[in-house]
Design an enzyme around this catalytic site. Structure first.
Site, PDB file in Angstrom:
ATOM      1  N   LYS A  72       0.808  -1.440  -0.431  1.00  0.00           N
ATOM      2  CA  LYS A  72       0.412   0.226   0.064  1.00  0.00           C
ATOM      3  C   LYS A  72       0.476   1.285   0.078  1.00  0.00           C
ATOM      4  O   LYS A  72       1.768   0.895   0.697  1.00  0.00           O
ATOM      5  CB  LYS A  72      -0.540   0.224   1.350  1.00  0.00           C
ATOM      6  CG  LYS A  72      -1.954   1.155   1.516  1.00  0.00           C
ATOM      7  CD  LYS A  72      -2.515   1.008   2.850  1.00  0.00           C
ATOM      8  CE  LYS A  72      -4.280   1.656   2.649  1.00  0.00           C
ATOM      9  NZ  LYS A  72      -4.733   0.993   4.526  1.00  0.00           N
ATOM     10  N   SER A 145      -9.670   1.046   3.332  1.00  0.00           N
ATOM     11  CA  SER A 145      -9.046   1.870   2.475  1.00  0.00           C
ATOM     12  C   SER A 145      -7.500   1.328   1.471  1.00  0.00           C
ATOM     13  O   SER A 145      -7.009   1.866   0.955  1.00  0.00           O
ATOM     14  CB  SER A 145      -8.082   2.907   3.406  1.00  0.00           C
ATOM     15  OG  SER A 145      -7.471   2.070   4.474  1.00  0.00           O
ATOM     16  N   SER A 169      -9.582  -2.090   7.020  1.00  0.00           N
ATOM     17  CA  SER A 169      -9.347  -1.505   6.093  1.00  0.00           C
ATOM     18  C   SER A 169      -8.351  -2.532   5.356  1.00  0.00           C
ATOM     19  O   SER A 169      -7.877  -3.094   4.164  1.00  0.00           O
ATOM     20  CB  SER A 169      -8.157  -0.423   5.483  1.00  0.00           C
ATOM     21  OG  SER A 169      -9.326   0.520   5.840  1.00  0.00           O
TER      22      SER A 169
HETATM   23  N1  GLN Z   1     -13.452   2.870   6.850  1.00  0.00           N
HETATM   24  C1  GLN Z   1     -12.627   3.083   8.611  1.00  0.00           C
HETATM   25  C2  GLN Z   1     -12.033   4.567   8.553  1.00  0.00           C
HETATM   26  O1  GLN Z   1     -12.063   5.306   7.059  1.00  0.00           O
HETATM   27  C3  GLN Z   1     -11.760   2.398   8.864  1.00  0.00           C
HETATM   28  C4  GLN Z   1     -10.211   2.739   7.466  1.00  0.00           C
HETATM   29  C5  GLN Z   1      -8.963   1.349   7.948  1.00  0.00           C
HETATM   30  O2  GLN Z   1      -8.540   0.499   8.100  1.00  0.00           O
HETATM   31  N2  GLN Z   1      -7.667   2.391   7.021  1.00  0.00           N
HETATM   32  O3  GLN Z   1     -11.219   4.887   9.087  1.00  0.00           O
END
Ligand code: GLN
Length: 469
Positions: A72, A145, A169
């Site tokens: 990532k 994400s 994510s």
């Molecule tokens: N959807 C969650 C957020 O927006 C999780 C994001 C993540 O785990 N990086 O915070």
């Protein structure tokens, strides 16, 4: 998959350079449509592959020598542009490399994958590079994400990849893309060199095609790192040695509140129940139970996370890293304009909410209260794990949604209902494919107590082996 590739490389059926070239060619063909990679590091990869071939020729290879993978774009790699999918870090080349990457000796980095800006989101639509598309249906998101990392593995553009999971994510994109993904226990894998979002919940975790591959990857990268103060001193288990042993007398908890959730797609509920029934047929004991504070998880998460985000993103000031606004009157103007122009909407939203929740006069009402709720949620899990070994639940309430479908931030936040509780409690969660709904993949989530990775991987392996999977 990793073991088979290892054998092919060791038998000289294929060289690391050929294998890498195969992936680079596939990326060239498929990535323009998918947008899984935002930066393909071809020269770097081919040089690493040539070095891997020499190591193999000398008989000094280890598990990952010559295996192509992706990370990532929030992972720092020395000398390679690492942006966190944010305009504010465009052009930033870190002077150091993340610990996880250093712990993959000989593996070949193909490039950096797409993400929501600094990992904030559940669809990869909050990326300065535009969204990643779902390999199963290009009108839908790959999840987020870590959508780019998940789509890269699902579309065979990497053997494995790493993402990050603060509140789902890794788990949600694994479900949307039909692959396996692990959120480890908080502190099990070092986050040094990974851009922080909410430091009290951030974890980094692998995606792969098989649970056995996750076990092999976890034992490579897990463990104490003096550069990440929260990493556990507990010895790392040989997960791959036990992953294929089915668990006898497994007690599986079914959380009432999860299955009663209004927004849960009935087809996903059915699919999860089918997996539970199949495990029961194999001898598992199914224990219905309650995690009474579940409904407070998303609200608490969306106070704590923005609070930490507002602090973590303060470092982007137009001076120390990345983007600086071109025309400014004075120092304050440099800060405000650089941040105004550099950050996307979701980053700004969280900075504002978090700054408010932490401000004098509101701290007790919001941040401190959310932290109390967090303790209650953690205690719910502690009580549950006195009765059962693992919990089985959907990773998220629905299938991969259409691009643009969740334009309301609250809708997007509700993607995290089944992921945020374990995140607040610091627990591990593994997602394994469980079937399809409307021809789109759906996973099932296995949660366990802290440092129960060996157990949840074994359960994941059992699910992977169920008929109809
Ligand atoms: N959807 C969650 C957020 O927006 C999780 C994001 C993540 O785990 N990086 O915070």
């Amino acid at each position: 998959m990793l073991k088979e590739l290892r054998a092919k490389l060791d038998n000289k059926e294929i060289s690391a350079v050929q294998l890498t070239q195969h992936y680079l060619d596939a990326i060239k063909i498929k990535n323009p449509a998918l947008n899984a990679y935002v930066n393909v590091t071809s020269d770097y990869a081919l040089a690493a592959a040539a070095a891997a071939d020499e190591v193999i020729a000398a008989g000094k290879q280890t598990m990952l020598t010559g295996i192509p993978y992706a990370v990532k774009d929030i992972y720092c790699v020395q000398g390679i542009e690492s942006t966190g999918a944010s305009n504010i870090l465009k052009g930033y080349k870190p002077p150091y490399t993340a610990t996880v990457i250093k712990r993959l000796p000989g593996a070949v980095l193909l490039g950096k994958t797409n993400s929501d800006e600094f990992a904030m989101g559940a669809s990869t639509e909050n990326s300065c590079f535009g969204p990643t598309l779902n390999p199963y249906d290009p009108t839908r998101v790959a999840g987020g994400s870590s959508g780019g990392s998940a789509a890269a593995v699902a579309a065979d553009l990497a053997v494995f990849s790493f993402g990050s999971d603060t509140g789902g994510s890794v788990r949600q994109p694994a479900s949307f893309c039909g692959i396996v993904g692990l959120r480890p226990t908080y502190g099990r894998i070092s986050r040094y060199g990974v851009m922080p979002m909410a430091s009290s919940m951030d974890t980094v975790g692998p995606f792969a095609k098989t649970v056995e591959d996750l076990a092999l990857l976890l034992e490579q990268v897990a463990g104490f790192d003096p550069k990440d103060g929260v990493t556990s001193q507990q010895p790392v288990e040989q997960y791959s040695a036990t992953v294929n042993q089915p668990v006898e007398k497994l007690r599986i908890g079914i959380v009432k509140e999860y299955f009663e959730l209004e927004g849960l797609d009935p087809a996903i509920r059915q699919l999860t129940e089918r997996v539970i029934n199949q495990l029961a047929t194999l001898g598992a004991e199914i224990v219905p139970l309650s995690l009474p504070h579940t409904k407070y998880a998303v609200p608490a998460y969306y106070v704590i996370v923005p609070s930490e985000v507002s602090s973590n993103l303060a470092r982007f000031d137009g001076i120390r890293y990345g983007y600086r606004a071109p025309e400014t009157a004075d120092l304050l103007d440099v800060y405000t304009r650089s941040r105004e122009q550099g950050f996307g909407d979701e980053a700004k939203r969280r900075i504002m909410i978090g700054t408010y929740a932490l401000s004098a006069g509101y701290y007790d009402a919001y941040y401190a209260k959310a932290m109390k709720v967090r303790t209650l949620i953690r205690q719910d899990f502690v009580a549950a794990f006195k009765q059962v070994d693992v919990l089985l639940a959907p990773p998220c309430p629905g299938i991969a949604f259409k691009l643009g479908e969740k334009s309301d931030p609250i809708q997007m936040y509700l993607e995290d209902v089944f992921a945020a509780p374990a995140s607040l409690a610091g627990l591990p969660g593994l997602v394994v494919p469980a079937g399809q709904v409307n021809q789109l993949p759906v996973g099932v989530q296995i949660m366990g107590p802290q440092l129960s990775e060996a157990l949840i991987l074994r359960v994941g392996r059992m699910i992977e082996g169920l008929p109809g999977q």
